[in-house]
Design a protein around this motif. Sequence first.
Motif, PDB file in Angstrom:
ATOM      1  N   ALA A 150       0.732  -1.290   0.138  1.00  0.00           N
ATOM      2  CA  ALA A 150       0.176  -0.025  -0.121  1.00  0.00           C
ATOM      3  C   ALA A 150       0.898   1.258  -0.063  1.00  0.00           C
ATOM      4  O   ALA A 150       0.360   2.433  -0.503  1.00  0.00           O
ATOM      5  N   ALA A 151       2.159   1.002   0.734  1.00  0.00           N
ATOM      6  CA  ALA A 151       3.145   2.325   0.604  1.00  0.00           C
ATOM      7  C   ALA A 151       3.744   2.597  -0.848  1.00  0.00           C
ATOM      8  O   ALA A 151       4.591   3.559  -0.708  1.00  0.00           O
ATOM      9  N   GLY A 152       3.357   1.661  -1.463  1.00  0.00           N
ATOM     10  CA  GLY A 152       3.809   1.824  -3.134  1.00  0.00           C
ATOM     11  C   GLY A 152       5.028   0.829  -3.374  1.00  0.00           C
ATOM     12  O   GLY A 152       5.704   1.073  -4.549  1.00  0.00           O
ATOM     13  N   LEU A 153       5.457  -0.087  -2.480  1.00  0.00           N
ATOM     14  CA  LEU A 153       6.746  -1.119  -2.658  1.00  0.00           C
ATOM     15  C   LEU A 153       5.720  -2.111  -3.691  1.00  0.00           C
ATOM     16  O   LEU A 153       4.722  -2.482  -3.456  1.00  0.00           O
ATOM     17  N   ALA A 154       6.802  -2.584  -4.578  1.00  0.00           N
ATOM     18  CA  ALA A 154       6.158  -3.814  -5.446  1.00  0.00           C
ATOM     19  C   ALA A 154       5.857  -5.062  -4.503  1.00  0.00           C
ATOM     20  O   ALA A 154       6.433  -5.225  -3.644  1.00  0.00           O
ATOM     21  N   PRO A 155       4.682  -5.636  -5.079  1.00  0.00           N
ATOM     22  CA  PRO A 155       4.296  -6.938  -4.092  1.00  0.00           C
ATOM     23  C   PRO A 155       5.520  -7.847  -3.897  1.00  0.00           C
ATOM     24  O   PRO A 155       5.552  -8.473  -2.553  1.00  0.00           O
ATOM     25  N   GLN A 156       6.273  -8.213  -5.081  1.00  0.00           N
ATOM     26  CA  GLN A 156       7.217  -9.062  -4.458  1.00  0.00           C
ATOM     27  C   GLN A 156       8.319  -8.631  -3.577  1.00  0.00           C
ATOM     28  O   GLN A 156       8.962  -9.641  -2.667  1.00  0.00           O
ATOM     29  N   SER A 157       8.568  -7.384  -3.627  1.00  0.00           N
ATOM     30  CA  SER A 157       9.620  -6.701  -2.828  1.00  0.00           C
ATOM     31  C   SER A 157       9.076  -6.722  -1.227  1.00  0.00           C
ATOM     32  O   SER A 157       9.759  -7.181  -0.365  1.00  0.00           O
ATOM     33  N   ALA A 158       7.730  -6.475  -1.284  1.00  0.00           N
ATOM     34  CA  ALA A 158       7.052  -6.317  -0.002  1.00  0.00           C
ATOM     35  C   ALA A 158       7.023  -7.794   0.677  1.00  0.00           C
ATOM     36  O   ALA A 158       7.328  -7.778   1.922  1.00  0.00           O
ATOM     37  N   ASP A 159       6.699  -8.815  -0.131  1.00  0.00           N
ATOM     38  CA  ASP A 159       6.664  -9.986   0.575  1.00  0.00           C
ATOM     39  C   ASP A 159       8.037 -10.703   0.861  1.00  0.00           C
ATOM     40  O   ASP A 159       8.274 -11.327   1.878  1.00  0.00           O
ATOM     41  N   LEU A 160       9.236 -10.141   0.210  1.00  0.00           N
ATOM     42  CA  LEU A 160      10.284 -10.537   0.501  1.00  0.00           C
ATOM     43  C   LEU A 160      10.942  -9.885   1.883  1.00  0.00           C
ATOM     44  O   LEU A 160      11.479 -10.487   2.538  1.00  0.00           O
ATOM     45  N   LEU A 161      10.535  -8.683   2.063  1.00  0.00           N
ATOM     46  CA  LEU A 161      11.065  -7.897   3.167  1.00  0.00           C
ATOM     47  C   LEU A 161      10.076  -8.418   4.316  1.00  0.00           C
ATOM     48  O   LEU A 161      10.681  -8.678   5.605  1.00  0.00           O
ATOM     49  N   ALA A 162       9.046  -8.950   4.161  1.00  0.00           N
ATOM     50  CA  ALA A 162       8.148  -9.278   4.975  1.00  0.00           C
ATOM     51  C   ALA A 162       8.718 -10.967   5.738  1.00  0.00           C
ATOM     52  O   ALA A 162       8.765 -10.903   7.130  1.00  0.00           O
ATOM     53  N   LYS A 163       9.285 -11.478   4.754  1.00  0.00           N
ATOM     54  CA  LYS A 163      10.023 -12.890   5.092  1.00  0.00           C
ATOM     55  C   LYS A 163      11.114 -12.572   5.930  1.00  0.00           C
ATOM     56  O   LYS A 163      11.566 -13.619   6.809  1.00  0.00           O
ATOM     57  N   LEU A 164      11.655 -11.368   5.891  1.00  0.00           N
ATOM     58  CA  LEU A 164      12.997 -11.069   6.727  1.00  0.00           C
ATOM     59  C   LEU A 164      12.914 -10.382   7.976  1.00  0.00           C
ATOM     60  O   LEU A 164      13.458 -10.296   8.663  1.00  0.00           O
ATOM     61  N   ALA A 165      11.223 -10.575   8.501  1.00  0.00           N
ATOM     62  CA  ALA A 165      10.973  -9.972   9.597  1.00  0.00           C
ATOM     63  C   ALA A 165      11.578 -10.647  10.897  1.00  0.00           C
ATOM     64  O   ALA A 165      11.984 -10.082  11.964  1.00  0.00           O
ATOM     65  N   PRO A 166      11.777 -12.018  10.851  1.00  0.00           N
ATOM     66  CA  PRO A 166      12.323 -12.828  11.894  1.00  0.00           C
ATOM     67  C   PRO A 166      13.542 -12.185  12.270  1.00  0.00           C
ATOM     68  O   PRO A 166      13.982 -11.972  13.696  1.00  0.00           O
TER      69      PRO A 166
END
Length: 571
Positions: free
Chosen positions: A208-224
């Motif tokens: 929603a902030a404008g990041l590409a969906p693939q990049s957003a998903d990748l960053l979310a997976k690095l949350a640990p």
Amino acid sequence: MRGWPLRVAGLPAWLRHYRRDQALRDGVAGLVVTVLLVPQSLAYAMLAGLPPHVGMYASMLPLLAYAWLGSSMTLAVGPVAVAALMTASALTPLAAPGSSEYLVLAVLLALLGGMQLLVLGLLRLGFVANLLSHPVISGFVSGSALLIAIGQLKPLLGIGANGHTALELAASLLAKISHIEPATAAVGSVAVVLLWGSRRLLPRGLAAAGLAPQSADLLAKLAPMAVVLLSVLAVSVGELDARHGVAVVGNIPQGLPSLRLPWPTLEQVKLLFVPAFVIAIVGFVESVSVAQSLAIKRGERIDPDAELRGLGAGNLASALSGGFPVTGGFARSGVNFAAGAQTPMAGVISAALMALVLLGLTGLFAKLPLAVLAATIIMAVLNLVDLETPRHAWRYDRSDALAWAGTALGVLALGVEAGIVIGIALSAGVFLWRASRPHVAVLGRVPGTEHFRNEQRFAVETPPRVLLLRVDENLFFANIAAVLDRVQLELDHRPGTRHLVLVLSSVSHVDLTALEALQRLHLELQRRGVDLHLAEVKGPVLDRLERSAWLPLLARSPFVSAHAAVQSLAA
């Protein structure tokens, strides 16, 4: 772009043709995977009953070994949850978790499993990946994931529960629920919420902030990793370990592991050979499944024999560096793929970065709460619970749904080893049950054609004196009696039959028991005044039948088709 001049003999093909444009993408992927790998390696070592730093040891050399011999361009090899659970299950009855003897046995488990995989790979036995059905593997992984999640409630809540099965663990947790450590439970619960939010909500927020969906998903997976660092900061600032008894990882030895390979005694080989083989095969099947699913997306090809050799070498490398059994991980491989990895060089870079962490950054994780590692494990393994497979199997083939449920429940109720044995037994039982009840069709001619089809499915013409039966299964000891029973039933319904034609277009093998039964059938039919004939016999089957003394005793040579048989016999 033109490849670098890496033409040294013996180098893997991907390295001989490595290009500059691949290097940047592999470098980014290697960095991203390392960020995910550090907390996972610590957590899975703890799950295996080993000191956390052992997981980091198992996350370096295996990547190099697999890069040299494996065939997947994006598979990330290292500690995984299911292999860690199986390691703990195999070794806990033999030694106290965390003891020096336990660590030696874990190393030997990797050594023996690596040798077994390597031998299978050298013998080109990669087809063993097909011996465990998808429902069994799915049920095993799902059951193991739930067992792991239940077991991790102990460090998550600070409860000293015990037990090896889900039922034992659940009973122990309920009995000691009043002993929850509030600070530990608070830290663990916050970590679970943050990890859940990063998986469910963060991708949408970033998109929603404008990041590409693939990049957003990748960053979310690095949350640990972010959760790990935040928890370390919280413990350090609030002195939660000293003031409130929050258990932490403690000092992690700085520096690279010493390279040595302990040689097992004969007694240790007897104790560990079967568990090592089971862990190795399950890991191989899981790894090949992940590698193939990723390879399909890029139009690449996976060589199961090379995977055996790559994973075998990876486990030997893990043993050499003091690690435990490793295999290809679903989560890390998915992140590696999404981060743009082009070749196994991403794994090499990840191994180098992990070495740098061991050389100078281990102090960062001394205050890492064990509850956060437990939360990391729980959120990772819950993603492995597969409910779609049993739903689909229930609609399509309920015997496969039964295999899934039996395997999953076996793992939960009886333990890991019993679960996989139950799954294999159910798969074999379902296969034998199906094969022992072969489909046999009475054939007739489709009017105006030379095609013969099942009289129950098509409007066909059946010749009055000729009975054509098509057997849709190989003929062997487990089903030949059922086939003969069907023959007798159809002959009783058609007393005017003078010729019985067995159409063997679907038969690829006739074993000795079936051959002897056909010989007895031939003699019985002769006494009833019925001639036995064969039609549409496959070449390899015909070659074997011609080596017997029975084929020349038939009234006619095998017919090339059902049409030819009817033309000749109904005239």
